[in-house]
Design a protein around this motif. Structure first.
Motif, short mmCIF file in Angstrom:
data_model
loop_
_atom_site.label_atom_id
_atom_site.label_comp_id
_atom_site.label_asym_id
_atom_site.label_seq_id
_atom_site.Cartn_x
_atom_site.Cartn_y
_atom_site.Cartn_z
N ILE A 1 0.84 -1.20 0.00
CA ILE A 1 0.00 0.00 0.00
C ILE A 1 0.87 1.25 0.00
O ILE A 1 0.59 2.23 -0.72
CB ILE A 1 -0.94 -0.02 1.23
N LEU B 1 2.20 1.84 -3.50
CA LEU B 1 1.14 2.30 -4.40
C LEU B 1 0.82 3.78 -4.17
O LEU B 1 0.61 4.55 -5.11
CB LEU B 1 -0.11 1.45 -4.22
N LEU B 2 0.77 4.20 -2.90
CA LEU B 2 0.42 5.59 -2.60
C LEU B 2 1.48 6.58 -3.05
O LEU B 2 1.22 7.79 -3.14
CB LEU B 2 0.17 5.72 -1.09
N ARG C 1 0.03 6.61 -6.90
CA ARG C 1 -1.39 6.45 -7.23
C ARG C 1 -2.24 7.26 -6.25
O ARG C 1 -1.96 7.29 -5.05
CB ARG C 1 -1.78 4.98 -7.20
N THR D 1 -8.14 6.26 -5.40
CA THR D 1 -8.21 5.10 -6.32
C THR D 1 -9.09 4.01 -5.71
O THR D 1 -8.89 3.62 -4.55
CB THR D 1 -6.80 4.54 -6.58
N VAL E 1 -10.48 0.50 -4.51
CA VAL E 1 -9.92 -0.80 -4.13
C VAL E 1 -11.09 -1.75 -3.87
O VAL E 1 -12.04 -1.39 -3.17
CB VAL E 1 -9.04 -0.69 -2.87
N THR F 1 -11.35 3.11 -0.80
CA THR F 1 -10.32 3.82 -1.57
C THR F 1 -8.94 3.37 -1.09
O THR F 1 -8.80 2.81 0.02
CB THR F 1 -10.44 5.35 -1.40
N LEU F 2 -7.95 3.66 -1.90
CA LEU F 2 -6.58 3.27 -1.54
C LEU F 2 -6.15 3.96 -0.25
O LEU F 2 -5.44 3.37 0.58
CB LEU F 2 -5.63 3.62 -2.69
N VAL G 1 -6.75 -3.34 -7.11
CA VAL G 1 -6.49 -1.91 -7.00
C VAL G 1 -6.65 -1.29 -8.39
O VAL G 1 -6.01 -1.72 -9.34
CB VAL G 1 -5.07 -1.64 -6.46
#
Length: 584
Positions: free
Chosen positions: A512, A515-516, A519, A523, A525, A542-543, A559
């Protein structure tokens, strides 16, 4: 020749008990159930007429638990060639009546007798010849082949009108019947393995007593092997229909030449270990492996009638004292199917997977996945193992198949996605056991967890995506990090398998974080848990909201990309999809 397993067709749930009772008597049979009116069937259908006509066209025996009139009206447009009709029977919903309708030339009356015996009733057989003579000349018992069925109708009519018949050759099913046998009769029933020209007043039956052995096949092309067998049959004046099977040594398993002759003559190939072969006294044949194989297959009191060498091929024929059931001699070519049951129960399985599971002699897999696959039929064996023993499980399954078994290795989801298909091929690649090379191996796909999760929420995989396992048991975490970062930079939708477990609790949190970095926190999930099983849930967050404790090993995480969108629904739920067009 092996009998094709029947299709058992039901229109309502009340018929299921009788259908299962019949199915248990016919290994490999499948129960077809009308959708929305039946549960716990092998195959669902929505149109009775189309289903019945498709089965009939593929020459599948049909046992329909319904009124006979429905079957007659459904199949009437297809009735044109009596010789091509498969057995078709109607069975009463309560099992009180078994009525053969079509397929007199393919043993429908015998099939009716078997079903009736299983149900404890009398079959409604109306064929005059069967009733009067206590035998079916049009459909002889297994091990015999009628060479001239086109003459049988007139032949039987003459018998019913009072003509007598003489028997040439030996067949207990004829001599012990009620046929009017007389030594000076004008009609003849001839039982012979020889290739002779039939006549209208003589029915010719070929007993399957010829065991054909092939050896030294390594460099022989399939067409050469087929030509040599045909030449040998012509040389010995043997009818092709008298061949019960082809036989070879176990190391020849999987040889294309054997597969070619088996398919051409429509009889099985069976295999022996060298130690199983009979010893020969004749100096002429003592070093001839084909002769040993043929005599071993034909059994006691058999006779070797020909042994020939053409190029490197060694071929021999032995005649047995009685018709042979080749399926009970030696072992068959081993089969190994790696199947995917989908993420949940039977409704997720493909018809191909259901058929493989029903026909397999052995199921191999993780206990939880075998439980999802369903119940065993009589005669099948189940081999449970721990979920962390993939390679050992693959080796065990391969050894089992090499012994002549038909093995189903069971995975959930799709067997080729982080599952047992790769483990089987890894074992083959690294162990390189010669006995595994002859196994007939196939992979039967299943619905993957990511497909199930995506379908439950909309279409998040509607554009480019990738699949990554967060398990670092078989690959370094550094590699996983690189792949997550690369996929994030490429703006791919990502499906994560194995997100977390009791031993691996930090990897998902790290994913995570990665990804953050590239992204947006908004986003979408998707968290799909227990897909296709009791307790299924699909949640969207959300992410930025997503926390590692939101998932476990039974969760599939998707995701979204920068393009993935959420559509609010009228009553509070949402759809999630990724557009097919990409706007950046």
């Amino acid at each position: 020749m092996n009998r094709i397993p029947p299709a058992i067709v039901i229109l309502g749930q009340n018929s299921l008990q009788i259908a299962k009772k019949i199915s248990a008597h016919f290994p490999g049979s499948q129960i077809y159930g009308l959708i929305d009116r039946t549960d716990d069937t092998d195959i669902n259908f929505s149109n009775f007429g189309e289903t019945l006509r498709e089965l009939f066209a593929t020459e599948t025996p049909i046992i329909s638990i319904c009124a006979a009139g429905i079957i007659i009206r459904t199949l009437a447009p297809l009735l044109s060639d009596k010789r091509a009709e498969p057995p078709v029977l109607a069975v009463a919903e309560d099992g009180s009546a078994v009525v053969p309708l079509l397929g007199g030339l393919h043993g429908v009356n015998d099939l009716a007798r078997e079903i009736a015996a299983a149900l404890g009733v009398q079959p409604a057989i109306t064929t005059t010849g069967d009733i009067r003579f206590r035998t079916a000349l049009l459909s002889p018992p297994q091990g015999y082949y009628l060479a001239n069925p086109e003459n049988a109708k007139t032949f039987i009519s003459n018998l019913l009108a009072g003509a007598k018949v003489r028997l040439e050759g030996a067949a207990s099913w004829v001599s012990e019947s009620n046929l009017p046998i007389a030594p000076d009769a004008q009609l003849t029933i001839r039982v012979t393995e020889k290739a002779i020209a039939p006549t209208p007043d003589c029915l010719v039956y070929h007993p399957q007593i010829a065991a054909v052995a092939l050896a030294n096949l390594s460099n022989v092309q399939p067409e050469i092997a087929l030509f040599c067998v045909q030449e040998l049959l012509a040389k010995t004046n043997l009818a092709a229909a008298s061949v019960a099977g082809f036989f070879a040594l176990k190391h020849e398993m999987g040889n294309p030449a054997l597969e070619a002759v088996s398919q051409y003559f429509k009889v099985p190939v069976r295999f022996f270990n060298l130690s199983e072969l009979v010893e020969l006294d004749s100096i002429e044949f003592i070093e001839n492996k084909a002769a040993q194989i043929a005599l071993t297959a034909a059994g006691a009191n058999s006779q070797l009638i020909e042994c020939d060498r053409t190029l490197s091929l060694n071929c021999a024929i032995a005649l047995a004292a009685q018709p042979l059931n080749a399926s009970g001699i030696g072992i068959s070519r081993g089969k190994l199917a790696i199947v995917g049951t989908g993420p949940g129960g039977a409704q997720w399985m493909s018809p191909e997977v259901k058929e493989i599971l029903r026909e397999a002699t052995d199921w191999v897999g993780y206990k939880f996945y075998l439980d999802l696959a369903g119940t065993l039929r009589e005669g099948q064996k189940r081999h449970d193992s721990d979920n962390r023993e993939e390679i050992d499980r693959a080796r065990f399954a391969l050894d089992l198949a090499a012994s002549g078994k038909s093995v189903a290795v069971v995975s959930s989801g799709d067997p080729g996605i982080f599952a047992m298909a790769a483990a089987v091929f890894e074992a083959i690649d690294f162990d390189a056991k010669p006995e595994w090379q002859g196994i007939d191996i196939r992979v039967a796909p299943g619905i993957s967890a990511m497909q199930a999760a995506a379908a439950a929420i909309g279409a998040p995989l509607g554009h480019d995506f990738c699949v990554i396992s967060l398990s670092d048991i078989l690959k370094p975490w550094e590699v996983i990090e690189q792949r997550i970062a690369a996929a994030a930079a490429a703006d791919l939708v990502m499906a994560f398998y194995n997100p977390i477990s009791k031993q691996r609790i930090w990897q998902l949190g790290k994913a995570i974080e990665i990804l953050l970095q590239s992204r947006d926190a908004k986003t979408p999930v998707i968290l799909g848990r227990n897909l296709g099983r009791p307790g299924q849930s699909v949640r969207v967050c959300t992410l930025g909201e997503f926390q590692p404790q939101d998932a476990d090993m039974r969760t599939l995480v998707i995701v979204g990309s920068s393009q993935t969108r959420i559509i609010p629904r009228k009553y509070g739920d949402v759809w999630v999809y990724t557009p097919r067009r990409y706007d950046k």
